[in-house]
Scaffold this motif. Structure first.
Motif, PDB file in Angstrom:
ATOM      1  N   HIS A   1       1.117  -1.238   0.154  1.00 34.21           N
ATOM      2  CA  HIS A   1       0.307  -0.252   0.079  1.00 34.21           C
ATOM      3  C   HIS A   1       0.900   1.077  -0.150  1.00 34.21           C
ATOM      4  CE1 HIS A   1      -3.614   2.566   0.999  1.00 34.21           C
ATOM      5  NE2 HIS A   1      -2.829   3.216   1.877  1.00 34.21           N
TER       6      HIS A   1
ATOM      7  N   LYS B   1       1.487   4.501  -3.083  1.00 33.63           N
ATOM      8  CA  LYS B   1       1.713   5.580  -2.753  1.00 33.63           C
ATOM      9  C   LYS B   1       2.938   6.079  -3.694  1.00 33.63           C
ATOM     10  CE  LYS B   1      -1.423   6.321   1.242  1.00 33.63           C
ATOM     11  NZ  LYS B   1      -1.270   6.209   2.712  1.00 33.63           N
TER      12      LYS B   1
ATOM     13  N   ASP C   1      -1.914   4.092  -9.013  1.00 30.23           N
ATOM     14  CA  ASP C   1      -3.485   3.906  -8.889  1.00 30.23           C
ATOM     15  C   ASP C   1      -3.746   3.152 -10.012  1.00 30.23           C
ATOM     16  OD1 ASP C   1      -2.797   4.753 -11.329  1.00 30.23           O
ATOM     17  OD2 ASP C   1      -5.083   6.412 -11.268  1.00 30.23           O
TER      18      ASP C   1
ATOM     19  N   ASP D   1      -5.583  -1.630  -9.648  1.00 28.33           N
ATOM     20  CA  ASP D   1      -5.075  -2.193  -8.794  1.00 28.33           C
ATOM     21  C   ASP D   1      -5.162  -3.022  -9.138  1.00 28.33           C
ATOM     22  OD1 ASP D   1      -7.793  -0.962  -8.099  1.00 28.33           O
ATOM     23  OD2 ASP D   1      -9.290  -2.228  -8.575  1.00 28.33           O
TER      24      ASP D   1
ATOM     25  N   GLY E   1      -9.438  -5.261   3.799  1.00 23.33           N
ATOM     26  CA  GLY E   1      -9.236  -2.730   3.340  1.00 23.33           C
ATOM     27  C   GLY E   1      -7.943  -1.853   2.976  1.00 23.33           C
ATOM     28  N   GLN E   2      -6.985  -2.327   2.621  1.00 17.79           N
ATOM     29  CA  GLN E   2      -6.140  -2.014   1.831  1.00 17.79           C
ATOM     30  C   GLN E   2      -6.418  -1.563  -0.015  1.00 17.79           C
ATOM     31  OE1 GLN E   2      -2.992  -1.381   3.052  1.00 17.79           O
ATOM     32  NE2 GLN E   2      -3.931  -2.543   5.073  1.00 17.79           N
ATOM     33  N   ASP E   3      -6.554  -0.466   0.025  1.00 15.62           N
ATOM     34  CA  ASP E   3      -7.227   0.218  -1.331  1.00 15.62           C
ATOM     35  C   ASP E   3      -5.677  -0.575  -2.598  1.00 15.62           C
ATOM     36  OD1 ASP E   3      -8.838   2.308   0.386  1.00 15.62           O
ATOM     37  OD2 ASP E   3      -7.398   3.353   0.659  1.00 15.62           O
ATOM     38  N   HIS E   4      -7.540  -0.044  -3.176  1.00 21.09           N
ATOM     39  CA  HIS E   4      -6.416  -1.033  -4.792  1.00 21.09           C
ATOM     40  C   HIS E   4      -6.131  -2.513  -4.644  1.00 21.09           C
ATOM     41  CE1 HIS E   4      -6.542   3.101  -6.567  1.00 21.09           C
ATOM     42  NE2 HIS E   4      -6.341   3.976  -5.161  1.00 21.09           N
ATOM     43  N   THR E   5      -6.034  -2.725  -3.580  1.00 24.90           N
ATOM     44  CA  THR E   5      -5.573  -4.551  -3.616  1.00 24.90           C
ATOM     45  C   THR E   5      -6.648  -5.032  -4.141  1.00 24.90           C
ATOM     46  OG1 THR E   5      -5.675  -4.630  -0.929  1.00 24.90           O
ATOM     47  CG2 THR E   5      -2.843  -4.330  -2.941  1.00 24.90           C
ATOM     48  N   HIS E   6      -6.996  -6.466  -4.184  1.00 29.31           N
ATOM     49  CA  HIS E   6      -7.637  -7.726  -4.658  1.00 29.31           C
ATOM     50  C   HIS E   6      -7.094  -8.991  -4.121  1.00 29.31           C
ATOM     51  CE1 HIS E   6     -10.494  -4.440  -6.051  1.00 29.31           C
ATOM     52  NE2 HIS E   6      -9.324  -4.702  -6.697  1.00 29.31           N
TER      53      HIS E   6
END
Length: 168
Positions: free
Chosen positions: A123, A127, A132, A134, A155-160
């Protein structure tokens, strides 16, 4: 610090944030430092350090692209309240033998040690690189890897996280 693949192309090098985001090198190798650091630690001071302080010192040795504040946040979030013991990794003694207890994480798997810190490193790397896009984490497991990965990346943005499990 620069990182290279463990496989053929030794000229392909990335800094730590780019290597963390990419995961594997193009030919499937792992990323390792081009030159391993030679830290000089006073081992006596480690006796009184918390797991979090030790983790930050070790991470700072390998991830010089991350600021002190970023590493403090990464370690604090990785080894915080989700552990059932503030020591994170306990050393137990039984009959003159010592054992590392690696089951105090959120999924009770030893993999929590790495899969709590990796998502936060990733994460922060996103940054740093102002990326930006995923990122998809693909796991294949018949055990606890998928659960530990899903817990870590929650809960970590841009990760699946996609987990493949065999049918029995």
């Amino acid at each position: 610090m620069q990182y290279r693949s463990t496989r053929a192309n030794l000229n392909y090098q990335l800094d730590a944030p780019a290597a963390i985001i990419q995961g594997l090198s193009p030919e499937g190798g792992l990323f390792v430092p081009t030159t391993f650091p030679k830290p000089i630690f006073d081992l006596e001071q480690f006796k009184n350090m918390s797991y979090q302080e030790t983790a930050k010192k070790v991470l700072a040795t390998f991830f010089d692209d991350f600021s002190d504040e970023q590493l403090t946040q990464i370690v604090g979030e990785s080894y915080g309240n989700q552990w059932d013991d503030e020591e994170v990794v306990k050393i137990a003694k039984h009959a003159n033998n010592y054992y590392l207890e690696l089951f105090h994480g959120p999924t009770l798997a030893f993999k929590d040690i790495a899969l709590q810190v990796l998502p936060r490193l990733m994460h922060t790397a996103i940054k740093i690189k102002q990326n930006d896009s995923d990122i998809i984490i693909l796991t294949a497991t018949s055990g606890d890897t998928g659960g530990a990965a899903m817990s870590g990346f929650k809960g970590q943005d841009h990760t699946h996280v996609l987990t493949l499990k065999p049918l029995i």
